[in-house]
Design a protein around this motif. Sequence first.
Motif, PDB file in Angstrom:
ATOM      1  N   ALA A 138       4.213  12.062  -6.859  1.00 62.21           N
ATOM      2  CA  ALA A 138       5.057  11.088  -7.557  1.00 62.21           C
ATOM      3  C   ALA A 138       6.401  10.934  -6.860  1.00 62.21           C
ATOM      4  N   VAL A 139       7.006  12.034  -6.470  1.00 60.33           N
ATOM      5  CA  VAL A 139       8.303  11.975  -5.793  1.00 60.33           C
ATOM      6  C   VAL A 139       8.196  11.147  -4.513  1.00 60.33           C
ATOM      7  N   VAL A 140       7.210  11.458  -3.685  1.00 62.76           N
ATOM      8  CA  VAL A 140       7.056  10.737  -2.413  1.00 62.76           C
ATOM      9  C   VAL A 140       6.799   9.255  -2.652  1.00 62.76           C
ATOM     10  N   LEU A 141       5.889   8.933  -3.560  1.00 62.55           N
ATOM     11  CA  LEU A 141       5.533   7.525  -3.776  1.00 62.55           C
ATOM     12  C   LEU A 141       6.657   6.739  -4.438  1.00 62.55           C
ATOM     13  N   ILE A 142       7.383   7.340  -5.345  1.00 60.23           N
ATOM     14  CA  ILE A 142       8.483   6.625  -6.006  1.00 60.23           C
ATOM     15  C   ILE A 142       9.677   6.471  -5.055  1.00 60.23           C
ATOM     16  N   VAL A 143      10.023   7.537  -4.363  1.00 53.77           N
ATOM     17  CA  VAL A 143      11.159   7.479  -3.443  1.00 53.77           C
ATOM     18  C   VAL A 143      10.896   6.500  -2.299  1.00 53.77           C
ATOM     19  N   SER A 144       9.645   6.378  -1.874  1.00 55.13           N
ATOM     20  CA  SER A 144       9.325   5.495  -0.744  1.00 55.13           C
ATOM     21  C   SER A 144       9.170   4.022  -1.132  1.00 55.13           C
ATOM     22  N   MET A 145       9.153   3.711  -2.416  1.00 55.10           N
ATOM     23  CA  MET A 145       8.978   2.311  -2.838  1.00 55.10           C
ATOM     24  C   MET A 145      10.018   1.369  -2.229  1.00 55.10           C
ATOM     25  N   PRO A 146      11.311   1.669  -2.305  1.00 51.37           N
ATOM     26  CA  PRO A 146      12.287   0.744  -1.707  1.00 51.37           C
ATOM     27  C   PRO A 146      12.097   0.582  -0.192  1.00 51.37           C
ATOM     28  N   LEU A 147      11.754   1.665   0.476  1.00 51.72           N
ATOM     29  CA  LEU A 147      11.511   1.588   1.921  1.00 51.72           C
ATOM     30  C   LEU A 147      10.320   0.689   2.236  1.00 51.72           C
ATOM     31  N   MET A 148       9.239   0.864   1.504  1.00 55.01           N
ATOM     32  CA  MET A 148       8.042   0.046   1.748  1.00 55.01           C
ATOM     33  C   MET A 148       8.314  -1.424   1.436  1.00 55.01           C
ATOM     34  N   LYS A 149       9.083  -1.693   0.394  1.00 54.62           N
ATOM     35  CA  LYS A 149       9.453  -3.085   0.080  1.00 54.62           C
ATOM     36  C   LYS A 149      10.296  -3.679   1.205  1.00 54.62           C
ATOM     37  N   TYR A 150      11.235  -2.901   1.707  1.00 58.41           N
ATOM     38  CA  TYR A 150      12.087  -3.360   2.799  1.00 58.41           C
ATOM     39  C   TYR A 150      11.253  -3.617   4.057  1.00 58.41           C
ATOM     40  N   LEU A 151      10.386  -2.678   4.396  1.00 59.77           N
ATOM     41  CA  LEU A 151       9.524  -2.851   5.575  1.00 59.77           C
ATOM     42  C   LEU A 151       8.604  -4.053   5.420  1.00 59.77           C
ATOM     43  N   ASN A 152       8.147  -4.296   4.202  1.00 57.46           N
ATOM     44  CA  ASN A 152       7.309  -5.467   3.968  1.00 57.46           C
ATOM     45  C   ASN A 152       8.075  -6.754   4.257  1.00 57.46           C
ATOM     46  N   LYS A 153       9.333  -6.778   3.870  1.00 57.42           N
ATOM     47  CA  LYS A 153      10.157  -7.969   4.150  1.00 57.42           C
ATOM     48  C   LYS A 153      10.299  -8.178   5.664  1.00 57.42           C
ATOM     49  N   LEU A 154      10.452  -7.089   6.396  1.00 52.91           N
ATOM     50  CA  LEU A 154      10.614  -7.162   7.862  1.00 52.91           C
ATOM     51  C   LEU A 154       9.305  -7.475   8.576  1.00 52.91           C
ATOM     52  N   ILE A 155       8.238  -6.808   8.144  1.00 58.83           N
ATOM     53  CA  ILE A 155       6.966  -6.843   8.882  1.00 58.83           C
ATOM     54  C   ILE A 155       5.974  -7.821   8.288  1.00 58.83           C
ATOM     55  N   GLY A 156       5.937  -7.918   6.951  1.00 55.45           N
ATOM     56  CA  GLY A 156       4.937  -8.733   6.283  1.00 55.45           C
ATOM     57  C   GLY A 156       3.569  -8.084   6.340  1.00 55.45           C
ATOM     58  N   PHE A 157       3.410  -7.017   5.550  1.00 53.37           N
ATOM     59  CA  PHE A 157       2.185  -6.221   5.606  1.00 53.37           C
ATOM     60  C   PHE A 157       0.917  -7.037   5.365  1.00 53.37           C
ATOM     61  N   ALA A 158       0.938  -7.932   4.408  1.00 51.57           N
ATOM     62  CA  ALA A 158      -0.264  -8.720   4.097  1.00 51.57           C
ATOM     63  C   ALA A 158      -0.692  -9.541   5.302  1.00 51.57           C
ATOM     64  N   GLY A 159       0.267 -10.126   5.994  1.00 53.95           N
ATOM     65  CA  GLY A 159      -0.038 -10.965   7.148  1.00 53.95           C
ATOM     66  C   GLY A 159      -0.626 -10.218   8.329  1.00 53.95           C
ATOM     67  N   LYS A 160      -0.351  -8.929   8.416  1.00 61.48           N
ATOM     68  CA  LYS A 160      -0.878  -8.118   9.529  1.00 61.48           C
ATOM     69  C   LYS A 160      -2.383  -7.885   9.395  1.00 61.48           C
ATOM     70  N   MET A 161      -2.910  -8.090   8.205  1.00 63.26           N
ATOM     71  CA  MET A 161      -4.343  -7.924   7.986  1.00 63.26           C
ATOM     72  C   MET A 161      -5.053  -9.257   7.824  1.00 63.26           C
TER      73      MET A 161
END
Length: 162
Positions: A138-161
């Motif tokens: 829970a700690v890892v997944l909750i703490v990493s949420m803002p990072l993953m959202k930020y990376l998604n804005k930069l990278i566009g995870f959906a588009g990579k697949m």
Amino acid sequence: MNIKKMVTNTIVAALYVALTGVFSFMSFGAIQFRVSEMLNHLVFYNKNYKYGVLLGVFIANLFFSTLGPWDLIFGFGQTLISFLILERLFKPEDSETKGMMKTTLVFCLTMVFVAAELYLVLKLPFIFSFVTAAFGEAVVLIVSMPLMKYLNKLIGFAGKMA
């Protein structure tokens, strides 16, 4: 699976293995904070990321786990079961936050498999192992949420697949 998806999943697997290796001192056991688990959030963006994460889990457990084949079975199985559950739970209208919270909840609940492994192999108390492993997840997944959202804005995870 096309070449682009294969390469993307290979990169995801390599990231998972590298993060687990660098942080291996805290990635295993009843009390664990496996930083690489933040990559589980990728499956919200596209279910095909599960192949890269699963490959990463398998390789990381193969090379870094002290529990050998048990971690290959239980760790890989826990991740696979979690992704299968999430495929049914995710809805197109889910926000990023809602999708990531679903991921967090499912992965925390399925830590019951890791607790079972620790009980069977190391004779650690089941409830203690479940609570501490789920807490670390829970700690890892909750703490990493803002990072993953930020990376998604930069990278566009959906588009990579795509």
